[in-house]
Design a protein around this motif. Structure first.
Motif, PDB file in Angstrom:
ATOM      1  N   LYS A  18      -2.326  -7.060  20.152  1.00 12.97           N
ATOM      2  CA  LYS A  18      -2.544  -7.646  21.473  1.00 12.97           C
ATOM      3  C   LYS A  18      -3.420  -6.758  22.356  1.00 12.97           C
ATOM      4  CE  LYS A  18       1.763 -10.222  21.544  1.00 12.97           C
ATOM      5  NZ  LYS A  18       3.086 -10.355  22.161  1.00 12.97           N
ATOM      6  N   SER A  19      -3.264  -5.450  22.208  1.00 16.44           N
ATOM      7  CA  SER A  19      -3.974  -4.543  23.109  1.00 16.44           C
ATOM      8  C   SER A  19      -5.389  -4.209  22.643  1.00 16.44           C
ATOM      9  CB  SER A  19      -3.171  -3.262  23.330  1.00 16.44           C
ATOM     10  OG  SER A  19      -3.044  -2.559  22.110  1.00 16.44           O
ATOM     11  N   SER A  20      -5.522  -3.715  21.423  1.00 15.08           N
ATOM     12  CA  SER A  20      -6.841  -3.242  20.996  1.00 15.08           C
ATOM     13  C   SER A  20      -7.338  -3.854  19.698  1.00 15.08           C
ATOM     14  CB  SER A  20      -6.815  -1.712  20.846  1.00 15.08           C
ATOM     15  OG  SER A  20      -5.888  -1.327  19.849  1.00 15.08           O
ATOM     16  N   GLY A  21      -6.540  -4.652  19.054  1.00 17.23           N
ATOM     17  CA  GLY A  21      -6.941  -5.248  17.786  1.00 17.23           C
ATOM     18  C   GLY A  21      -6.566  -4.383  16.611  1.00 17.23           C
ATOM     19  N   LEU A  22      -6.568  -4.990  15.438  1.00 17.70           N
ATOM     20  CA  LEU A  22      -6.161  -4.290  14.213  1.00 17.70           C
ATOM     21  C   LEU A  22      -7.348  -4.119  13.283  1.00 17.70           C
ATOM     22  CD1 LEU A  22      -2.885  -6.258  13.364  1.00 17.70           C
ATOM     23  CD2 LEU A  22      -3.059  -4.055  14.512  1.00 17.70           C
ATOM     24  N   SER A  23      -7.304  -3.046  12.504  1.00 16.90           N
ATOM     25  CA  SER A  23      -8.299  -2.865  11.451  1.00 16.90           C
ATOM     26  C   SER A  23      -7.943  -3.820  10.308  1.00 16.90           C
ATOM     27  CB  SER A  23      -8.291  -1.422  10.945  1.00 16.90           C
ATOM     28  OG  SER A  23      -7.080  -1.146  10.267  1.00 16.90           O
ATOM     29  N   ILE A  24      -8.820  -3.946   9.349  1.00 21.61           N
ATOM     30  CA  ILE A  24      -8.573  -4.834   8.211  1.00 21.61           C
ATOM     31  C   ILE A  24      -7.324  -4.398   7.456  1.00 21.61           C
ATOM     32  CG2 ILE A  24      -9.490  -5.632   5.997  1.00 21.61           C
ATOM     33  CD1 ILE A  24     -12.289  -5.452   7.277  1.00 21.61           C
ATOM     34  N   GLU A  25      -7.171  -3.093   7.251  1.00 19.30           N
ATOM     35  CA  GLU A  25      -5.997  -2.573   6.532  1.00 19.30           C
ATOM     36  C   GLU A  25      -4.713  -2.863   7.296  1.00 19.30           C
ATOM     37  OE1 GLU A  25      -8.658  -0.499   7.293  1.00 19.30           O
ATOM     38  OE2 GLU A  25      -9.622  -0.682   5.337  1.00 19.30           O
ATOM     39  N   GLU A  26      -4.759  -2.684   8.615  1.00 17.95           N
ATOM     40  CA  GLU A  26      -3.576  -2.940   9.423  1.00 17.95           C
ATOM     41  C   GLU A  26      -3.235  -4.426   9.438  1.00 17.95           C
ATOM     42  OE1 GLU A  26      -3.721   0.618  12.753  1.00 17.95           O
ATOM     43  OE2 GLU A  26      -5.050  -1.121  12.996  1.00 17.95           O
ATOM     44  N   ALA A  27      -4.245  -5.279   9.474  1.00 18.54           N
ATOM     45  CA  ALA A  27      -3.998  -6.722   9.439  1.00 18.54           C
ATOM     46  C   ALA A  27      -3.344  -7.125   8.119  1.00 18.54           C
ATOM     47  CB  ALA A  27      -5.300  -7.481   9.646  1.00 18.54           C
ATOM     48  N   LYS A  28      -3.795  -6.533   7.012  1.00 15.17           N
ATOM     49  CA  LYS A  28      -3.183  -6.809   5.708  1.00 15.17           C
ATOM     50  C   LYS A  28      -1.738  -6.323   5.678  1.00 15.17           C
ATOM     51  CE  LYS A  28      -7.417  -6.748   2.960  1.00 15.17           C
ATOM     52  NZ  LYS A  28      -8.162  -6.049   1.909  1.00 15.17           N
ATOM     53  N   GLU A  29      -1.502  -5.140   6.230  1.00 15.55           N
ATOM     54  CA  GLU A  29      -0.150  -4.589   6.283  1.00 15.55           C
ATOM     55  C   GLU A  29       0.753  -5.487   7.134  1.00 15.55           C
ATOM     56  OE1 GLU A  29       2.269  -0.608   7.800  1.00 15.55           O
ATOM     57  OE2 GLU A  29       0.142  -0.796   8.254  1.00 15.55           O
ATOM     58  N   GLN A  30       0.241  -5.939   8.274  1.00 17.80           N
ATOM     59  CA  GLN A  30       1.005  -6.817   9.156  1.00 17.80           C
ATOM     60  C   GLN A  30       1.363  -8.119   8.441  1.00 17.80           C
ATOM     61  OE1 GLN A  30      -1.039  -8.585  12.527  1.00 17.80           O
ATOM     62  NE2 GLN A  30       0.779  -8.275  13.805  1.00 17.80           N
ATOM     63  N   SER A  31       0.409  -8.675   7.738  1.00 16.48           N
ATOM     64  CA  SER A  31       0.642  -9.916   7.009  1.00 16.48           C
ATOM     65  C   SER A  31       1.714  -9.727   5.938  1.00 16.48           C
ATOM     66  CB  SER A  31      -0.666 -10.396   6.378  1.00 16.48           C
ATOM     67  OG  SER A  31      -0.463 -11.552   5.632  1.00 16.48           O
ATOM     68  N   ALA A  32       1.646  -8.641   5.200  1.00 25.65           N
ATOM     69  CA  ALA A  32       2.631  -8.366   4.151  1.00 25.65           C
ATOM     70  C   ALA A  32       4.023  -8.153   4.746  1.00 25.65           C
ATOM     71  CB  ALA A  32       2.206  -7.151   3.339  1.00 25.65           C
ATOM     72  N   LEU A  33       4.093  -7.424   5.860  1.00 24.84           N
ATOM     73  CA  LEU A  33       5.381  -7.184   6.499  1.00 24.84           C
ATOM     74  C   LEU A  33       5.979  -8.476   7.056  1.00 24.84           C
ATOM     75  CD1 LEU A  33       4.664  -3.838   8.375  1.00 24.84           C
ATOM     76  CD2 LEU A  33       6.289  -4.171   6.512  1.00 24.84           C
ATOM     77  N   ARG A  34       5.145  -9.318   7.646  1.00 25.36           N
ATOM     78  CA  ARG A  34       5.627 -10.595   8.158  1.00 25.36           C
ATOM     79  C   ARG A  34       6.147 -11.475   7.026  1.00 25.36           C
ATOM     80  NH1 ARG A  34       1.072 -12.375  12.615  1.00 25.36           N
ATOM     81  NH2 ARG A  34       1.893 -11.111  14.325  1.00 25.36           N
ATOM     82  N   LYS A  35       5.435 -11.483   5.903  1.00 26.39           N
ATOM     83  CA  LYS A  35       5.853 -12.277   4.753  1.00 26.39           C
ATOM     84  C   LYS A  35       7.212 -11.788   4.241  1.00 26.39           C
ATOM     85  CE  LYS A  35       4.448 -13.722   0.160  1.00 26.39           C
ATOM     86  NZ  LYS A  35       3.480 -13.617  -0.907  1.00 26.39           N
ATOM     87  N   GLU A  36       7.366 -10.482   4.132  1.00 28.68           N
ATOM     88  CA  GLU A  36       8.636  -9.910   3.680  1.00 28.68           C
ATOM     89  C   GLU A  36       9.766 -10.257   4.659  1.00 28.68           C
ATOM     90  OE1 GLU A  36      10.590  -5.569   2.544  1.00 28.68           O
ATOM     91  OE2 GLU A  36       8.461  -5.690   3.021  1.00 28.68           O
ATOM     92  N   TYR A  37       9.466 -10.171   5.950  1.00 32.94           N
ATOM     93  CA  TYR A  37      10.454 -10.496   6.981  1.00 32.94           C
ATOM     94  C   TYR A  37      10.895 -11.951   6.855  1.00 32.94           C
ATOM     95  CZ  TYR A  37      12.470 -11.579  11.523  1.00 32.94           C
ATOM     96  OH  TYR A  37      13.310 -12.020  12.514  1.00 32.94           O
ATOM     97  N   LEU A  38       9.945 -12.872   6.720  1.00 27.72           N
ATOM     98  CA  LEU A  38      10.278 -14.290   6.614  1.00 27.72           C
ATOM     99  C   LEU A  38      11.070 -14.607   5.353  1.00 27.72           C
ATOM    100  CD1 LEU A  38       7.024 -15.969   7.942  1.00 27.72           C
ATOM    101  CD2 LEU A  38       9.274 -15.944   9.022  1.00 27.72           C
ATOM    102  N   GLU A  39      10.723 -13.981   4.239  1.00 24.81           N
ATOM    103  CA  GLU A  39      11.477 -14.188   3.001  1.00 24.81           C
ATOM    104  C   GLU A  39      12.926 -13.736   3.166  1.00 24.81           C
ATOM    105  OE1 GLU A  39       9.187 -12.056   0.105  1.00 24.81           O
ATOM    106  OE2 GLU A  39       7.733 -13.678  -0.119  1.00 24.81           O
ATOM    107  N   THR A  40      13.105 -12.582   3.794  1.00 24.60           N
ATOM    108  CA  THR A  40      14.446 -12.045   4.026  1.00 24.60           C
ATOM    109  C   THR A  40      15.229 -12.948   4.969  1.00 24.60           C
ATOM    110  OG1 THR A  40      13.629  -9.794   3.708  1.00 24.60           O
ATOM    111  CG2 THR A  40      15.736 -10.027   4.834  1.00 24.60           C
ATOM    112  N   PHE A  41      14.579 -13.388   6.044  1.00 27.15           N
ATOM    113  CA  PHE A  41      15.230 -14.270   7.008  1.00 27.15           C
ATOM    114  C   PHE A  41      15.664 -15.572   6.352  1.00 27.15           C
ATOM    115  CE2 PHE A  41      15.052 -17.799   9.981  1.00 27.15           C
ATOM    116  CZ  PHE A  41      15.905 -17.367  10.983  1.00 27.15           C
TER     117      PHE A  41
END
Length: 77
Positions: A18-41
């Protein structure tokens, strides 16, 4: 359940996005973490729903058939 470190990282990446944007690596990490979170939920929610038993005021089991079938299938696997 996700570890506190992973949840903190998800929040950290969301704030940075929200503040400064994410690098490509961080965006991939965020996507993977969100996917893991949703699977667990979803798995936790499924287990919770399958363990519910609904009883009416007369004491009769009125658990929906779909939940009963899911519960039976879970024990057969």
């Amino acid at each position: 359940m996700l570890s506190k470190e992973k949840l903190a990282r998800i929040n950290e990446l969301a704030k940075k996005s929200k503040s400064s944007g994410l690098s490509i690596e961080e965006a991939k990490e965020q996507s993977a973490l969100r996917k893991e979170y949703l699977e667990t939920f979803r798995a936790t929610m499924r287990d919770t729903i399958e363990s519910v038993k609904v009883i009416d005021p007369s004491g009769n089991d009125v658990t929906p058939e779909k939940v009963q079938q899911a519960k039976k299938g879970k024990f057969l696997n």
